[in-house]
Design an enzyme around this catalytic site. Sequence first.
Site, PDB file in Angstrom:
ATOM      1  N   ASN A   9      34.157  15.969 -28.613  1.00 50.93           N
ATOM      2  CA  ASN A   9      35.244  15.535 -28.927  1.00 50.93           C
ATOM      3  C   ASN A   9      35.676  15.455 -30.402  1.00 50.93           C
ATOM      4  O   ASN A   9      34.825  14.990 -31.295  1.00 50.93           O
ATOM      5  CB  ASN A   9      35.074  13.728 -28.734  1.00 50.93           C
ATOM      6  CG  ASN A   9      36.088  12.754 -29.186  1.00 50.93           C
ATOM      7  OD1 ASN A   9      37.276  13.370 -29.468  1.00 50.93           O
ATOM      8  ND2 ASN A   9      35.826  11.628 -29.265  1.00 50.93           N
ATOM      9  N   GLU A  98      36.657   3.999 -30.434  1.00 52.54           N
ATOM     10  CA  GLU A  98      37.898   3.950 -31.687  1.00 52.54           C
ATOM     11  C   GLU A  98      38.995   3.406 -31.160  1.00 52.54           C
ATOM     12  O   GLU A  98      39.862   2.757 -32.211  1.00 52.54           O
ATOM     13  CB  GLU A  98      37.856   5.361 -32.295  1.00 52.54           C
ATOM     14  CG  GLU A  98      36.210   5.517 -32.808  1.00 52.54           C
ATOM     15  CD  GLU A  98      35.802   7.020 -33.114  1.00 52.54           C
ATOM     16  OE1 GLU A  98      36.738   7.679 -32.623  1.00 52.54           O
ATOM     17  OE2 GLU A  98      34.902   6.941 -33.148  1.00 52.54           O
ATOM     18  N   GLY A 186      28.904   7.694 -34.706  1.00 50.40           N
ATOM     19  CA  GLY A 186      29.004   8.300 -36.070  1.00 50.40           C
ATOM     20  C   GLY A 186      27.943   7.531 -37.015  1.00 50.40           C
ATOM     21  O   GLY A 186      28.236   7.764 -38.339  1.00 50.40           O
TER      22      GLY A 186
HETATM   23  P1  13P Z   1      29.336  10.786 -32.924  1.00 54.02           P
HETATM   24  O1  13P Z   1      28.554  11.875 -32.286  1.00 54.02           O
HETATM   25  O2  13P Z   1      29.975  11.606 -34.049  1.00 54.02           O
HETATM   26  O3  13P Z   1      28.332   9.672 -33.157  1.00 54.02           O
HETATM   27  O4  13P Z   1      30.557  10.449 -32.056  1.00 54.02           O
HETATM   28  C1  13P Z   1      30.411  10.084 -30.715  1.00 54.02           C
HETATM   29  C2  13P Z   1      31.749   9.969 -29.997  1.00 54.02           C
HETATM   30  O5  13P Z   1      32.155   8.990 -30.420  1.00 54.02           O
HETATM   31  C3  13P Z   1      32.130  10.768 -29.134  1.00 54.02           C
HETATM   32  O6  13P Z   1      33.417  10.555 -28.245  1.00 54.02           O
END
Ligand code: 13P
Length: 264
Positions: A9, A98, A186
């Site tokens: 993603n 998100e 994140g």
């Molecule tokens: P990260 O791998 O950057 O933590 O993001 C995870 C995510 O939201 C994938 O959809």
Amino acid sequence: MDKKLVVGNWKMNLLREEALELSGAIVSLLGEDYDACQVVLVPPYTVLDVVGRRISGSNIDLGAQNVFGRISGAFTGEISAPMLLDAGCNWVIIGHSERRHILGETDEQIREKLLLSISCGLKIILCVGETEVQREEAIRGSEDISARKELLFSPTKTQIENALHDLDEERISDIVIAYEPVWAIGTGKNATSSEIAEVHGYIRELLTEMFPGLGGSVKVLYGGSVKTGNIEKIMSVDEVGGVLVGGASLSADSFFRIIKSVGG
Ligand code: 13P
């Protein structure tokens, strides 16, 4: 859908040239015939076409990060499932945290998107998971293990039930669930193997209860700070059917290494 799944993603990142370079590098590193696991690239809308063309001829699939819950009409700024199919997508992520927490998407909107996208022929990655506050409340909330678990699983349960209740059982084979604890996205704080096993096990139980015939075979992914350094541990959890990768999917080298750890 019995192969493991690795989904990248890209979120709101990469301009056309960068997207071309990254998707081209992934195809070159993997080779066009690679099919030891199913890889899906999920770039922003603006580069779907470019990336779709670059990966065509390989076994990599294309997905979108969101969709609107209507087929067409006066919905300025929105993108429909037929448009995604037309742009070359066969997957769509629905209910990413998100979108739930920053953009205020509701369970009702998520269900609407999901039902329409399935009826148009898209495969769905439905994201679920608890926030940090919800996890802490569950841990503090009760000494009793089963009451603690009930609290911990409750946000995931509600999200899955609200999205999938009364769905035709045969439609469930078009859906993958991605457990992405919000506190792990994140942040560099990924869930431990036992935390992942606990929630994945619960999701499997819930799906089997809701869809006694096919619920047990639904793929459940893990997402949240998946990196080259923790992928082996994450994939060692029996219940994990693959990963949804954010930041680490923006580097061809790290995404390639994650794919190879999952598929070999
Ligand atoms: P990260 O791998 O950057 O933590 O993001 C995870 C995510 O939201 C994938 O959809």
